[in-house]
Design a protein around this motif. Structure first.
Motif, PDB file in Angstrom:
ATOM      1  N   ALA A 120      88.740  20.443 -14.372  1.00  0.00           N
ATOM      2  CA  ALA A 120      88.650  21.438 -15.461  1.00  0.00           C
ATOM      3  C   ALA A 120      89.762  21.586 -16.163  1.00  0.00           C
ATOM      4  N   ASP A 121      91.033  21.520 -15.747  1.00  0.00           N
ATOM      5  CA  ASP A 121      92.380  21.537 -16.314  1.00  0.00           C
ATOM      6  C   ASP A 121      92.313  20.418 -17.301  1.00  0.00           C
ATOM      7  N   ARG A 122      91.941  19.082 -16.896  1.00  0.00           N
ATOM      8  CA  ARG A 122      91.917  17.956 -17.590  1.00  0.00           C
ATOM      9  C   ARG A 122      91.204  17.939 -18.682  1.00  0.00           C
ATOM     10  N   LEU A 123      89.898  18.438 -18.475  1.00  0.00           N
ATOM     11  CA  LEU A 123      88.958  18.591 -19.503  1.00  0.00           C
ATOM     12  C   LEU A 123      89.373  19.656 -20.682  1.00  0.00           C
ATOM     13  N   LEU A 124      89.734  20.797 -20.293  1.00  0.00           N
ATOM     14  CA  LEU A 124      90.078  21.929 -21.211  1.00  0.00           C
ATOM     15  C   LEU A 124      91.305  21.247 -21.957  1.00  0.00           C
ATOM     16  N   ALA A 125      92.322  20.461 -21.481  1.00  0.00           N
ATOM     17  CA  ALA A 125      93.337  19.837 -22.234  1.00  0.00           C
ATOM     18  C   ALA A 125      92.865  19.086 -23.475  1.00  0.00           C
ATOM     19  N   ASP A 126      91.687  18.676 -23.426  1.00  0.00           N
ATOM     20  CA  ASP A 126      91.282  17.930 -24.409  1.00  0.00           C
ATOM     21  C   ASP A 126      90.258  18.717 -25.484  1.00  0.00           C
ATOM     22  N   MET A 162      82.492  17.196 -27.934  1.00  0.00           N
ATOM     23  CA  MET A 162      81.575  16.804 -26.628  1.00  0.00           C
ATOM     24  C   MET A 162      81.423  18.011 -25.811  1.00  0.00           C
ATOM     25  N   ARG A 163      80.210  18.717 -25.458  1.00  0.00           N
ATOM     26  CA  ARG A 163      80.044  19.400 -24.584  1.00  0.00           C
ATOM     27  C   ARG A 163      79.982  18.906 -23.088  1.00  0.00           C
ATOM     28  N   VAL A 164      80.706  19.439 -22.176  1.00  0.00           N
ATOM     29  CA  VAL A 164      80.633  18.955 -20.764  1.00  0.00           C
ATOM     30  C   VAL A 164      80.329  20.074 -19.960  1.00  0.00           C
ATOM     31  N   LEU A 165      79.284  19.828 -18.955  1.00  0.00           N
ATOM     32  CA  LEU A 165      78.868  20.794 -18.007  1.00  0.00           C
ATOM     33  C   LEU A 165      79.566  20.418 -16.796  1.00  0.00           C
ATOM     34  N   SER A 218      83.769  10.149 -18.190  1.00  0.00           N
ATOM     35  CA  SER A 218      83.308  10.947 -19.024  1.00  0.00           C
ATOM     36  C   SER A 218      83.084  10.315 -20.579  1.00  0.00           C
ATOM     37  N   LEU A 219      84.191   9.780 -20.870  1.00  0.00           N
ATOM     38  CA  LEU A 219      84.160   9.139 -22.350  1.00  0.00           C
ATOM     39  C   LEU A 219      83.639   7.669 -22.307  1.00  0.00           C
ATOM     40  N   SER A 220      83.654   7.110 -21.157  1.00  0.00           N
ATOM     41  CA  SER A 220      83.162   5.749 -21.235  1.00  0.00           C
ATOM     42  C   SER A 220      81.505   5.568 -21.178  1.00  0.00           C
ATOM     43  N   ALA A 221      81.292   4.030 -21.034  1.00  0.00           N
ATOM     44  CA  ALA A 221      79.891   3.762 -20.914  1.00  0.00           C
ATOM     45  C   ALA A 221      79.686   3.017 -19.602  1.00  0.00           C
ATOM     46  N   ALA A 222      80.626   3.100 -18.903  1.00  0.00           N
ATOM     47  CA  ALA A 222      80.628   2.317 -17.206  1.00  0.00           C
ATOM     48  C   ALA A 222      79.498   3.065 -16.706  1.00  0.00           C
ATOM     49  N   GLN A 223      78.728   2.137 -16.022  1.00  0.00           N
ATOM     50  CA  GLN A 223      77.553   2.719 -15.001  1.00  0.00           C
ATOM     51  C   GLN A 223      77.878   2.118 -13.592  1.00  0.00           C
ATOM     52  N   GLY A 224      77.234   2.491 -12.693  1.00  0.00           N
ATOM     53  CA  GLY A 224      77.317   2.136 -11.225  1.00  0.00           C
ATOM     54  C   GLY A 224      78.448   2.786 -10.383  1.00  0.00           C
ATOM     55  N   ALA A 236      88.881  18.108 -27.971  1.00  0.00           N
ATOM     56  CA  ALA A 236      87.249  17.619 -28.435  1.00  0.00           C
ATOM     57  C   ALA A 236      86.160  18.104 -27.246  1.00  0.00           C
ATOM     58  N   VAL A 237      86.775  18.527 -26.171  1.00  0.00           N
ATOM     59  CA  VAL A 237      85.788  19.278 -25.158  1.00  0.00           C
ATOM     60  C   VAL A 237      85.226  20.430 -25.033  1.00  0.00           C
TER      61      VAL A 237
END
Length: 319
Positions: free
Chosen positions: A17-23, A1-4, A211-217, A25-26
């Motif tokens: 950033a630290d949390r996403l870099l630890a994944d 998954m590419r995240v901006l 980021s991984l969920s489908a939740a909206q609102g 898959a990101v």
């Protein structure tokens, strides 16, 4: 998954950033105004068309917006918190990337609440100051954009990296000065306010989950417990090993120019205040966080004592 990630160098953005870099898959790309961003772009002055071209080139699956301003006049807050988000929404609408948007909102969008109550996402927002107004306007833009989007309303972030100008940051700095000078008495102002403090690392976990969920609102991100700043000061004193007496100054709860750790002059006691509390949230704020639990599978993990210990560790390094 590419995240901006937009605003990766800010207080919350660094931990996101630290949390996403630890994944593993990101794949993370950082966009911001600083030289160390992967791509330099100013949302407040850049055009949606320019951002659209970048989105089409990078083609992210998720855009996380942590950028914004917490201080300044109404014009500056509007530029960085509202106009900037309008640029992001318009660029995503024009782009063919189809990215999901995770927008960082704030508890100040709700404004004052009844002492003892927990504020849920269906509460009618009534922000009490320009910061909350600018962030609420951004939330409305996101919700009305038609995008796959979620707004995380973060209450009072705490923990490592806490800005020196925040209530807990000023508290730690005042205690550091008292210990450094050997003062056996610390006079503080504005300790009656009660806020829902949430550790920045827990906020980063919530962003990752969103980021991984489908939740909206809109989804509240807080601890679900209001803490009196006076009690936080007592915990900080214990963590710091400060054995002096803590005394609360008389006067308005929190003036426009906050006085935590600074004795007030006579003029400060009588100066008019535009908003009794700078964040516009009154004397009490507590989040209802059941939606985050149910829709993101998220719960706070780090208690306030650990957050305060990290705040103190950074303050103590300045002695």
């Amino acid at each position: 998954m590419r995240v901006l990630l937009i605003g990766a160098n800010g207080y919350l953005g660094r931990f996101v950033a630290d949390r996403l870099l630890a994944d593993p898959a990101v794949q993370l790309t950082a966009l911001g105004r600083g030289d160390d961003a992967d791509v330099r772009f100013d949302l407040a002055s850049g055009s949606p068309g320019a951002l659209t071209r970048f989105l089409d080139a990078v083609h992210p699956g998720v855009v996380v917006n942590c950028a914004g301003a917490t201080r300044g006049g109404a014009r500056e807050l509007t530029r960085h918190n509202t106009v900037a988000v309008a640029t992001v929404c318009e660029a995503l609408r024009r782009s063919g990337c189809g990215a999901r948007l995770v927008q960082i909102g704030c508890g100040a969008e709700y404004g004052p609440s009844q002492p003892g109550s927990s504020t849920a996402e269906d509460a009618v927002p009534r922000p009490g100051g320009p910061y909350g107004v600018s962030k609420l306007a951004a939330t409305e833009l996101v919700l009305g954009s038609g995008l796959d989007a979620v707004v995380l309303r973060v209450f009072s972030p705490a923990g490592p990296g806490t800005p020196a100008g925040s209530p807990l940051g000023r508290l730690a700095e005042a205690m550091r000065r008292a210990m450094q000078s050997g003062d056996g008495e610390l006079k503080l102002g504005g300790l009656a306010v009660q806020r829902d403090f949430i550790d920045v690392r827990d906020v980063a976990r919530a962003v990752h989950a969103a980021s991984l969920s489908a939740a909206q609102g809109v989804i509240n991100i807080g601890s679900g417990r209001a803490v009196r700043l006076r009690d936080a000061a007592s915990v900080l004193a214990r963590v710091a090993g400060y054995g002096g007496a803590l005394h609360e100054l008389d006067g308005p709860p929190v003036p426009v120019r906050p006085s935590i750790g600074h004795p007030r002059s006579e003029s400060e006691h009588t100066a008019p205040t535009a908003y009794p509390y700078p964040d516009g949230c009154g004397s009490w704020q507590q989040a209802d966080v059941r939606t985050a639990r149910d829709r993101l599978g998220w719960r706070p993990r780090i208690n306030l004592e650990e957050s305060l210990a990290d705040i103190w560790m950074e303050a103590a390094c300045r002695i």
